[in-house]
Design a protein around this motif. Structure first.
Motif, short mmCIF file in Angstrom:
data_model
loop_
_atom_site.label_atom_id
_atom_site.label_comp_id
_atom_site.label_asym_id
_atom_site.label_seq_id
_atom_site.Cartn_x
_atom_site.Cartn_y
_atom_site.Cartn_z
N PRO A 347 0.76 -1.17 0.13
CA PRO A 347 -0.16 0.05 0.17
C PRO A 347 0.65 1.26 -0.07
O PRO A 347 0.58 2.20 -0.60
N GLU A 348 1.92 1.12 1.00
CA GLU A 348 2.74 2.41 0.78
C GLU A 348 3.34 3.00 -0.56
O GLU A 348 3.37 3.90 -0.98
N LYS A 350 2.38 1.86 -3.46
CA LYS A 350 1.39 2.05 -4.15
C LYS A 350 1.11 3.69 -4.06
O LYS A 350 0.67 4.22 -5.11
N GLN A 351 0.81 3.95 -3.06
CA GLN A 351 0.32 5.43 -2.71
C GLN A 351 1.53 6.24 -3.29
O GLN A 351 0.88 7.33 -3.88
#
Length: 559
Positions: A347-348, A350-351
């Motif tokens: 997630p990090e 991808k963000q």
């Protein structure tokens, strides 16, 4: 690690530490005698739970090769450092490496066992701390050394001398019919046992020695551990000095991370990434060019997402001969696609990618298509000396060169960047260099900050600094791939390969910015003067194997 365990230097284990820790420097000048146990023999007494092992040879023929390198000043500096180290090592005793240890100590295997949880008494828990805090938050490193005994009489004489040392306390205990000796000095215990009159096993933890005895008695060893039996064959390097064996890479990282109180627990996605690498074996050797390191990683083809492709190596010829550092490769676009795919599980990451895409959209640039999409061929980044214009203060600039099959997209991207520069009141002008049209971003009174152009139909360059553009685009000077320095550092590396990392030490030291950082340390300059350069490359013959090779090219010593 506590002070009592981190200083594994008491007389009883001093032999192993000197052999394993400073043997490289010592034998550079002295040259040891041969060992009595090979890697497989040592691995047979190392427990199968070992996470990794390193085998260091004392073959005099291998170490003697080091004596053919280095300036006289560098040799004197290393000799002095070794002398000071040995004085410090045996400052509290009359033990001499030359007289007492060298005659009997053979080759060494250093094994890393899973960390041991600290005992409750070892935890310094402040008063008032809740009693429900786990006592295994911190763990200790667990090291086991196996030293070959090549001369039993000399080893016996050394043992007798240790018994007479002031402040040394010896206690004996029996385990499975083997005599374990606990040697204590200044409150620091070390445990040792002699197995089959040919191997000295030492550890700061008694349990580690007991496990080695269990292994000697027939329990599973590192030699027959799954994944270890194959890699114990080692890597083929001339005059091998050391071999490193990691039979289960993911397990090793997991165990060592668990033993670090500052480390976070590995997320499942990271563990999946680590499991791409099954095992690793590396070798360090000496040949006519210098110190060579080769490593082989055995991969899981089902988990390995990256499709390796060898690099033609032609792009190196686009750089001038005075290029002092270079990184080359092939297929940035493919690597970017793999990164984007993997970011879905993080997630990090991808963000961060989404934020980068969003910021570039504001200036009408598509990160995936306009930046990385057309970088599908060979590429290289090189650092080139220059003392002109905006580069005068640092002494060098850089150039990026790309081969692409999508010139249309590359040209459109460069046009967008030129337009963006104009909005920042940068003067964008064209100039002809060696018959090639070059676009420059010019800064008043400092010349070109950046330049770009096409070297041929499929090759584009971006240069930081006008003088760098001249050096790359002119094409009149000799190219890097024909220089003696580049050939000496990279010529013996494996081919075909995925690209190079290259560093010319002499040219690097001449760069003003770098020279200012090292000029205050005379010892550093002395050592660097003995190094010709550093070369590194990688290749992958199939999807289940990755091979790496590094050469620290050394200058021959004066005859």
């Amino acid at each position: 690690m506590p002070e009592s365990k981190s200083k594994f230097l008491i007389p009883a284990v001093g032999a192993a530490v000197v052999v394993a820790g400073s043997i490289a420097a010592y034998t550079y000048f002295k040259g040891p005698s041969g060992g009595s146990s090979d890697a497989l023999g040592s691995a047979k007494v190392v427990p199968s739970t070992a996470l990794m092992a390193t085998y260091i040879t004392t073959d005099p023929k291998a170490w003697a090769k080091l004596q053919q390198f280095g300036t006289p000043e560098a040799q004197k500096l290393v000799a002095k450092g070794l002398e000071d180290f040995n004085k410090q090592m045996f400052s509290d005793s009359n033990v001499s490496y030359e007289k007492d240890i060298k005659p009997w100590a053979g080759s060494v295997m250093i094994a890393v066992l899973p960390p041991n949880p600290l005992k409750p008494a070892q935890l310094n828990v402040p008063s008032g701390t809740p009693n429900n805090i786990p006592t295994n938050l911190q763990q200790e490193s667990n090291i086991l050394l196996v030293v070959g005994i090549k001369d039993k009489l000399s080893a016996l004489n050394f043992a007798n001398k240790l018994k007479s040392q002031k402040g040394v306390k010896l206690e004996e205990s029996d385990y499975q019919g083997q005599k374990i000796i606990e040697t204590t000095q200044n409150g620091k215990p070390t445990y040792s046992v002699v197995l089959n009159n040919s191997q000295l096993v030492l550890a700061p933890e008694k349990q580690a020695v007991e496990k080695a005895i269990d292994t000697f008695k027939g329990q599973s060893s590192f030699a027959n551990k799954e994944g270890a039996s194959n890699i114990l064959k080692g890597v083929d390097v001339k005059n091998s000095l050391a071999q490193i064996y990691v039979p289960d890479y993911a397990e090793m990282i997991q165990q060592l991370t668990a033993g670090n109180p500052q480390a976070k627990q590995l997320p499942p996605q990271t563990l999946t990434q680590l499991k791409q690498i099954k095992s690793v074996v590396a070798g360090i050797g000496i040949d006519d060019a210098g110190v060579r390191v080769k490593a082989i990683a055995n991969l899981d083809p089902q988990l390995n997402k990256f499709q390796y492709q060898s690099s033609p190596g032609n792009i190196v010829g686009q750089f001038p001969t005075n290029t002092f550092a270079l990184v080359s490769g092939n297929g940035i676009s493919r690597g970017w696609e793999v990164l984007v795919e993997q970011s879905k599980d993080y997630p990090e990451m991808k963000q961060a990618l989404e934020q980068a895409r969003g910021q570039l959209k504001f200036v009408n640039i598509d990160l995936d298509k306009d930046i990385f999409g057309w970088m599908n061929g060979e590429f290289a980044f090189g650092a080139i000396p220059s003392n002109q214009g905006a580069l005068a203060s640092v002494g060098f600039g850089g150039a990026l060169v790309f081969d692409t099959s999508d010139r249309k997209t590359a040209e459109a991207t460069l046009t967008k960047l030129d337009t963006l520069a104009k909005t920042q009141r940068i003067n964008v002008a064209n100039r002809n260099i060696g018959g090639k049209d070059v676009t420059e971003w010019q800064i008043p009174q400092q010349g070109a900050l950046l330049a770009h152009g096409w070297l041929d139909q499929d090759t584009v360059f971006v240069a930081l600094g006008g003088p760098i553009a001249d050096a790359v685009a002119d094409g009149k000077n000799s190219s890097l791939n024909n220089s003696d320095a580049f050939k000496a550092v990279t010529g013996s590396l494996q081919k075909p390969n995925g690209g190079y990392f290259y560093l010319d030490m002499d040219k690097t030291k001449s760069v003003p910015l770098i020279n200012s950082l090292i000029s205050s340390n005379a010892d550093t300059i002395t050592i660097l003067n003995s190094i010709r350069g550093l070369g590194f490359t990688a290749t992958s013959p199939d999807k289940s194997t990755s091979q790496l090779e590094m050469l620290l090219a050394l200058k021959p010593s004066a005859k």
